[in-house]
Design a protein around this motif. Structure first.
Motif, PDB file in Angstrom:
ATOM      1  N   GLU A  20       0.513  -1.305  -0.163  1.00 40.80           N
ATOM      2  CA  GLU A  20      -0.145   0.156   0.347  1.00 40.80           C
ATOM      3  C   GLU A  20       0.804   0.554   0.324  1.00 40.80           C
ATOM      4  O   GLU A  20       0.310   2.366  -0.464  1.00 40.80           O
ATOM      5  CB  GLU A  20      -0.712  -0.440   1.304  1.00 40.80           C
ATOM      6  CG  GLU A  20      -1.497   1.360   1.597  1.00 40.80           C
ATOM      7  CD  GLU A  20      -2.771   1.888   0.033  1.00 40.80           C
ATOM      8  OE1 GLU A  20      -2.612   2.947   0.033  1.00 40.80           O
ATOM      9  OE2 GLU A  20      -3.224   0.343  -0.360  1.00 40.80           O
TER      10      GLU A  20
ATOM     11  N   ARG B 274       2.579   1.647  -3.420  1.00 43.42           N
ATOM     12  CA  ARG B 274       0.989   2.142  -4.215  1.00 43.42           C
ATOM     13  C   ARG B 274       0.604   3.614  -4.142  1.00 43.42           C
ATOM     14  O   ARG B 274       0.930   4.265  -5.340  1.00 43.42           O
ATOM     15  CB  ARG B 274       0.254   1.508  -4.181  1.00 43.42           C
ATOM     16  CG  ARG B 274      -0.587   1.330  -5.055  1.00 43.42           C
ATOM     17  CD  ARG B 274      -2.960   0.697  -4.692  1.00 43.42           C
ATOM     18  NE  ARG B 274      -2.935   1.579  -3.568  1.00 43.42           N
ATOM     19  CZ  ARG B 274      -3.215   3.370  -3.786  1.00 43.42           C
ATOM     20  NH1 ARG B 274      -3.765   3.492  -4.221  1.00 43.42           N
ATOM     21  NH2 ARG B 274      -3.699   3.524  -2.369  1.00 43.42           N
TER      22      ARG B 274
ATOM     23  N   SER C 159       2.088   6.116  -6.781  1.00 44.32           N
ATOM     24  CA  SER C 159       0.985   7.289  -8.291  1.00 44.32           C
ATOM     25  C   SER C 159       0.815   8.485  -7.791  1.00 44.32           C
ATOM     26  O   SER C 159       0.755   9.402  -8.151  1.00 44.32           O
ATOM     27  CB  SER C 159      -1.020   6.468  -7.103  1.00 44.32           C
ATOM     28  OG  SER C 159      -0.801   6.916  -6.095  1.00 44.32           O
TER      29      SER C 159
ATOM     30  N   PRO D 213       6.295  -1.991 -11.863  1.00 41.76           N
ATOM     31  CA  PRO D 213       4.787  -2.358 -11.027  1.00 41.76           C
ATOM     32  C   PRO D 213       4.037  -2.838 -11.862  1.00 41.76           C
ATOM     33  O   PRO D 213       2.851  -3.257 -11.695  1.00 41.76           O
ATOM     34  CB  PRO D 213       4.546  -0.471 -11.293  1.00 41.76           C
ATOM     35  CG  PRO D 213       5.194  -0.041 -12.578  1.00 41.76           C
ATOM     36  CD  PRO D 213       6.815  -0.599 -12.117  1.00 41.76           C
TER      37      PRO D 213
ATOM     38  N   PHE E 177      -0.412  -0.444 -11.285  1.00 45.07           N
ATOM     39  CA  PHE E 177       0.133  -1.041 -10.245  1.00 45.07           C
ATOM     40  C   PHE E 177      -0.238  -2.433  -9.725  1.00 45.07           C
ATOM     41  O   PHE E 177      -1.362  -2.876  -9.539  1.00 45.07           O
ATOM     42  CB  PHE E 177       0.013  -0.083  -8.827  1.00 45.07           C
ATOM     43  CG  PHE E 177       1.036  -0.938  -7.812  1.00 45.07           C
ATOM     44  CD1 PHE E 177       2.416  -0.170  -8.111  1.00 45.07           C
ATOM     45  CD2 PHE E 177       0.709  -1.644  -6.713  1.00 45.07           C
ATOM     46  CE1 PHE E 177       3.094  -0.590  -7.053  1.00 45.07           C
ATOM     47  CE2 PHE E 177       1.310  -1.732  -5.808  1.00 45.07           C
ATOM     48  CZ  PHE E 177       2.929  -1.471  -5.796  1.00 45.07           C
TER      49      PHE E 177
ATOM     50  N   GLU F 236      -0.987  -5.269  -8.612  1.00 49.21           N
ATOM     51  CA  GLU F 236      -0.082  -5.703  -7.188  1.00 49.21           C
ATOM     52  C   GLU F 236       0.255  -7.247  -6.447  1.00 49.21           C
ATOM     53  O   GLU F 236       1.270  -7.281  -5.895  1.00 49.21           O
ATOM     54  CB  GLU F 236      -1.253  -5.464  -6.281  1.00 49.21           C
ATOM     55  CG  GLU F 236      -1.251  -6.220  -4.108  1.00 49.21           C
ATOM     56  CD  GLU F 236      -2.819  -5.610  -3.538  1.00 49.21           C
ATOM     57  OE1 GLU F 236      -2.720  -6.519  -2.610  1.00 49.21           O
ATOM     58  OE2 GLU F 236      -2.566  -4.856  -3.765  1.00 49.21           O
TER      59      GLU F 236
ATOM     60  N   CYS G  92       4.173  -6.733  -8.610  1.00 51.37           N
ATOM     61  CA  CYS G  92       4.751  -6.447  -7.633  1.00 51.37           C
ATOM     62  C   CYS G  92       5.022  -7.842  -5.517  1.00 51.37           C
ATOM     63  O   CYS G  92       5.757  -6.772  -5.440  1.00 51.37           O
ATOM     64  CB  CYS G  92       4.160  -5.042  -6.352  1.00 51.37           C
ATOM     65  SG  CYS G  92       4.643  -3.855  -8.321  1.00 51.37           S
TER      66      CYS G  92
END
Length: 1091
Positions: free
Chosen positions: A27, A30, A34, A652, A661, A663, A666
């Motif tokens: 989190e 990310r 962003s 990413p 992104f 997840e 990553c």
């Protein structure tokens, strides 16, 4: 750091997370991605995310913003890490390294791929930090970049990590870049890319891994290197390390890729007249090596690229002759690919003879020699005989391709060496510029996983496993072990260790590389399938290895073809097809000798190993896998010796989107890079640690005295006002505490840092960099004042010492004339008082120069000393050695002045055939034969035995052995258990004849006029001289038995064979390996090996 970035950007350091979980980590990653914050810290580790867009993060203003700042003073950035590494190198005079790893690339101008967020910013910032700090002057530190670049090209069949390992090496010394060298530095990029890059999928260039060319001594400008596998410190530069992973791409490329840019730029950019002189046409599709990529898109315009490379070579300093040689060599490779072979009986023949003429012209070699190298292979047999073995068409094609790959590799290495020699800085003086330290930069991508993974992917993935093991050792395992060793409160953190995977690949005798070498060296026909079967048998129980045979239900693998390794980054399936051929990758010696004898000086310089004679015995060349492993071991050892800084790169998404992104992708990267474990270690750890005495040397200036209870007071001329004490008034210049730990504690408590430190058994641990920054700031303010103080004290000390020297000189001059005789006698007594205990009893002692009045006294003393020394030597010789001494004396009387070398400097063993070292494998049969003779004739002792080469009256020479006892001279046959072939009573031997040269020729003259001529050989060592030993032992025996033995020294020996007189001479033959007899006009001649 917190005051410069608001909470909307997330945590700038993962150590500050509320909870260390994968969800919290992703989190935060990310959120920063962003918001355009692509860099995040884990302590001193930088985590970088590919933004897939251009960001205003670089350039000179950004470098200046981070120069001289601590990590926590600015938002996370690679420039901050570069500055930290440079300051650590300067402050502690210790080598550092920056390791960049991960899975992303960025496309920049011209379509070429650069790790813009990894290597390039470091290359931009490190020299800038160095130059600005030193004010543009030459410095003592050097920044040594040995870079593995990994560049991702999306491929629909790739899983896990993708990319290619690419290497380049640049070395910079701060401030040494002179104005005349700036232009060559800017020209390095196109010249390096054209020979080191090839076009990959979707128009991306491919950077090959190269053999290592480390920096040279005293180099002070950017240096282009050809490998990242080995890091060498300046001044310790071996020859380029071989790495053949890229060579196969010269012959064949993947669909959608093309060969190295150099070929296409030559074909599409060179003038028509030049192409005609090189026998080339404009169409890349006309040549087999460039045909597959002829329709692909280029990395930029090839014609413009050709002009840029030509300009770069001219600016850097390539001569027109060298540039012409480079073009001819590239054309040679293209023509080689088009050479075809047809069967002509059992051998091959060249399909088109006109191609040979063009190749011979381009390589400046004889057409006949070129044809012979392509179609045959010369093998040296025993006795200096040469055998030519013709190739089949398949073998000739293999030799042609191996030659093309080797030519391109050596061309690249030569270009790199030529560049480094052109731009090297000179006149580096350690006394002026200080100790040379190094910042190494290692930039490497991740794993390669294709649908079909071969030997290249296996080596690349092994490289990543090795570097991951280094990361675990340096960051995780050593960190925890140090805290436990120092007694710091610590909660053990579990982490994945990939040591079993590394051992699976590189373990001696049992690893995959060892089994591969074993298969390559095995006799008979060994196929890739047999190699796979061998791995299944010997590695089947390894938890990280499997194959279709071991797991029959796994249909993703093929029988007799595939095996799988469970890497730390995921499972990779490899195909063994081609493993053996790629691991051997041998080049026949005929090509090396062909190009070494070329009239082209550049081509000749690339093949120095072609100078070796074809009959010279050379070691079997190491395999590609072994060379790769050795290079990796050297790289890891070099990195482990430096203080590491890490950049961990994350990709990413696979769509190159600046907003997406992924997840799961990553999460996989964070997991296999061990970032979460790194955060846990950092949260529980300390940013800085130092032994107490080193900490005090820097911030308290001096350690305690020998007796801490009574420290010596500082001299009055070193006394400072309290405000000038070195960071702490209790520790400078001498602290009064009982231990260094107490002094360190007092220093830190005075500054109010007691809550930010912990004290181990031998080291102090500081949790945050801010504490260290404050100490460094205060120390930097006081250093100039202390330097002035020390200069004042030192100048006074020098003046006082000079005054004392002058007074002493006048005193010596006044007393010298009165005491010179007494001084001589004292010196004589001092030098010779311990001569009884010396091994040579004072032979090496130099007599002092006597005064003129004592010259006659010294002459008489020297005569007396020589007589005494001779008596001591003779007295100490044991009785068992007196026989050898008498034999040597006898040999000296007979050969002194007549034969140059007769073996007086070594110990005489006499009976050499009984020695297992001299006669391995046959010493026992000889001992049995000796015992049989002793039981039969009851001789007393063996005087001499040795292998010989003999000549008889029929001009036949044979290998025999001689045995001389106190009764007989025996001629033995070593091939038949040393059977006695001739026995001569020693009383019938009337004389010996030997030569004055090095030849080991001995002629035994007998009363029966049937002499025996032999040459001693097969000696260990081979250059041993035993003629004097044989002469000495026979003379001593004859004197003991009161017989006369004549010894003659002549280079033309007269002998009798059954009453017929012959002449025997010696002739030196350079090409001979062993001595041998031959027939001459007047008798016989001994051919003796020599120059």
């Amino acid at each position: 750091m917190a005051e410069l970035e608001g909470p909307e950007f997330g945590k700038a350091d993962f150590v500050l997370l509320d909870e260390v979980t994968m969800e919290q980590f992703l989190e935060n990653l990310r959120r920063r991605f962003s918001q355009g914050r692509i860099y995040t810290y884990i302590g001193e580790v930088v985590v970088a995310v590919n933004p897939y867009r251009t960001l205003e993060l670089y350039g000179p203003p950004a470098v200046e913003r981070y120069r001289g700042r601590e990590l926590y003073e600015r938002p996370p950035h690679l420039f901050a890490l570069a500055d930290a590494a440079y300051k650590a190198m300067k402050r502690r005079a210790k080598d550092t390294c920056i390791v960049i790893s991960g899975r992303w690339t960025v496309a920049v101008g011209g379509g070429c791929v650069w790790g813009t967020l990894g290597w390039a910013p470091l290359a931009q910032s490190l020299p800038s930090f160095a130059r600005r700090e030193r004010g543009g002057q030459d410095g003592g530190q050097q920044i040594h970049h040995a870079v593995h670049r990994r560049h991702h090209q999306p491929h629909p069949t790739r899983r896990g990590g993708e990319g290619e390992e690419r290497a380049a090496e640049v070395q910079l010394r701060p401030g040494s870049l002179r104005q005349r060298q700036d232009q060559p530095q800017r020209q390095l990029q196109p010249l390096r890319q054209v020979h080191g890059h090839q076009l990959r999928l979707q128009g991306r260039p491919h950077r090959r891994p190269h053999p290592q060319l480390p920096p040279g001594e005293g180099a002070g400008v950017p240096r282009v290197g050809t490998a990242g596998w080995v890091l060498c410190p300046r001044g310790h530069c071996p020859a380029p390390t071989h790495c053949a992973l890229f060579q196969s791409r010269i012959l064949q490329q993947q669909p959608g890729e093309r060969n190295f840019h150099a070929f296409y730029q030559l074909l599409l950019g060179a003038p028509a007249a030049l192409l005609a002189s090189l026998h080339l046409c404009r169409d890349p599709g006309a040549y087999r090596y460039t045909r597959e990529g002829a329709q692909g898109s280029a990395c930029g315009d090839d014609a413009d690229g050709y002009r840029a490379v030509e300009e770069a070579m001219a600016v850097i300093g390539f001569s027109p002759e060298e540039m012409g040689s480079v073009r001819r060599i590239l054309a040679t490779i293209l023509h080689l690919g088009n050479v075809g072979f047809v069967a002509e009986g059992e051998t091959a023949a060249v399909e088109d003879a006109a191609q040979l003429s063009a190749l011979a012209e381009l390589t400046a070699t004889a057409p006949g020699s070129l044809r012979q190298a392509l179609l045959t292979r010369t093998v040296a047999a025993g006795g200096g005989e040469l055998i030519e073995k013709g190739h089949s068409p398949k073998e000739a094609a293999y030799a042609r391709d191996a030659c093309a790959k080797a030519i391109y590799e050596r061309l690249f290495c030569w270009i790199v060496g030529r560049i480094n020699a052109s731009i090297a800085a000179h006149d580096y003086d350690v006394r002026l510029h200080g100790k040379s330290t190094v910042i190494g930069v290692l930039d490497i991508y991740g794993f390669e996983i294709f649908d079909t993974n071969s030997f290249e992917q296996f080596c690349i993935n092994y490289c990543n496993e090795k570097l991951q093991q280094l990361f675990i050792e340096l960051i995780l395992r050593q960190e925890q072990a140090e805290y436990q060793r120092e007694g710091i409160a610590w909660q053990s953190i579990e982490y994945f260790s990939n040591e079993p995977i590394v051992e699976l690949v590189e373990q001696p005798h049992r690893g995959i590389l060892a089994l591969l070498d074993e298969a390559c060296l095995a006799a008979g026909t060994v196929t890739d399938s047999l190699f796979l079967a061998s791995m299944d048998t010997r590695l089947g129980r390894h938890p990280h290895y499997t194959s279709r045979k071991l797991c029959p239900t796994d249909k993703t693998m093929e029988f007799n073809r595939d095996f799988r390794i469970k890497h730390y980054a995921g499972d990779v399936t490899y195909s063994v097809e081609g493993f053996l051929d790629k691991n051997k990758d041998t080049l026949f010696q005929d090509f090396k000798r062909l190009f070494y004898n070329s009239a082209d000086a550049v081509l000749r310089a690339m093949w120095p190993d072609g100078e070796q004679s074809i009959t010279e015995v050379t070691k079997r060349p190491l395999t590609t896998g072994t060379l790769f492993k050795n290079s990796m071991v050297a790289l890891v050892e070099n990195l482990a010796s430096k203080e590491p800084y890490y950049v961990r790169c994350i990709k990413p998404n696979d769509q190159k989107s600046p907003t997406l992104f992924d997840e799961e992708r990553c999460r996989h990267q964070v997991s296999y890079l061990g970032l979460l474990e790194n955060v846990r270690v950092r949260r529980a750890g300390f940013a800085y640690r130092q032994p107490y005495h080193r900490f005090l040397l820097r911030y308290g200036l001096r350690p305690p005295s020998r007796d801490p209870r009574q420290p010596p007071p500082a001299p009055p001329h070193l006394a400072l006002p309290p405000r000038y004490k070195m960071t702490c008034e209790y520790t400078w210049p001498n602290h009064l505490m009982a231990t260094d730990r107490e002094a360190t504690q007092a220093l830190l408590e005075q500054h109010g840092f007691q809550d930010d430190v912990a004290y181990g058994h031998t080291k102090v641990f500081i949790r945050t960099p801010r504490t260290l920054f404050c100490l460094e700031q205060e120390r930097a303010q006081l250093i100039p004042i202390i330097v002035l103080l020390l200069q004042k004290a030192w100048r006074g000390a020098l003046a006082r010492r000079r005054c004392r020297y002058l007074r002493a000189a006048y005193t010596i001059m006044a007393y010298y004339k009165r005491h010179k005789v007494k001084a001589y006698l004292r010196e004589l007594l001092r030098r010779f008082q311990a001569v009884r205990t010396l091994p040579d009893f004072g032979k090496s002692v130099v007599w002092p120069e006597p005064p003129a009045v004592l010259a006659r006294f010294q002459d008489a003393s020297q005569r007396l000393f020589c007589r005494w020394r001779a008596r001591q030597i003779v007295k100490n010789i044991p009785p068992s050695e007196m026989g050898q001494i008498r034999a040597k004396v006898a040999a000296m009387e007979a050969l002194e002045g007549l034969r140059k070398d007769w073996g007086c400097q070594r110990s005489w063993a006499r009976d050499y055939l009984s020695s297992p070292r001299e006669n391995p494998g046959q010493a026992l049969p000889f001992a049995r034969r000796l015992q049989t003779l002793k039981d039969k004739v009851h001789f007393g002792s063996v005087l001499f035995s040795c292998h010989v080469r003999k000549i008889n009256r029929f001009s036949k020479s044979r290998d025999r052995a001689i045995l001389v006892t106190d009764q007989h001279l025996y001629k033995l046959d070593p091939r038949k258990q040393y059977r006695v072939m001739r026995a001569l009573p020693l009383s019938t031997v009337t004389g010996l004849s030997v030569t004055s040269c090095q030849a080991q020729l001995v002629v035994f003259h007998t009363q029966s006029q049937d002499d025996l001529a032999v040459c001693l050989h097969k000696m260990q060592p081979a250059e041993d001289n035993r003629v004097g030993e044989l002469v000495g032992v026979l003379l001593e025996h004859c004197r003991a038995t009161k017989r006369e033995l004549q010894v003659r020294v002549s280079d033309c020996i007269q002998l009798s064979l059954r009453g017929r007189r012959r002449l025997l001479t010696v002739e030196t033959r350079p090409g001979a390996v062993t001595p041998d007899f031959g027939k001459s006009r007047d008798g016989f001649v001994l051919y003796w090996p020599g120059r």
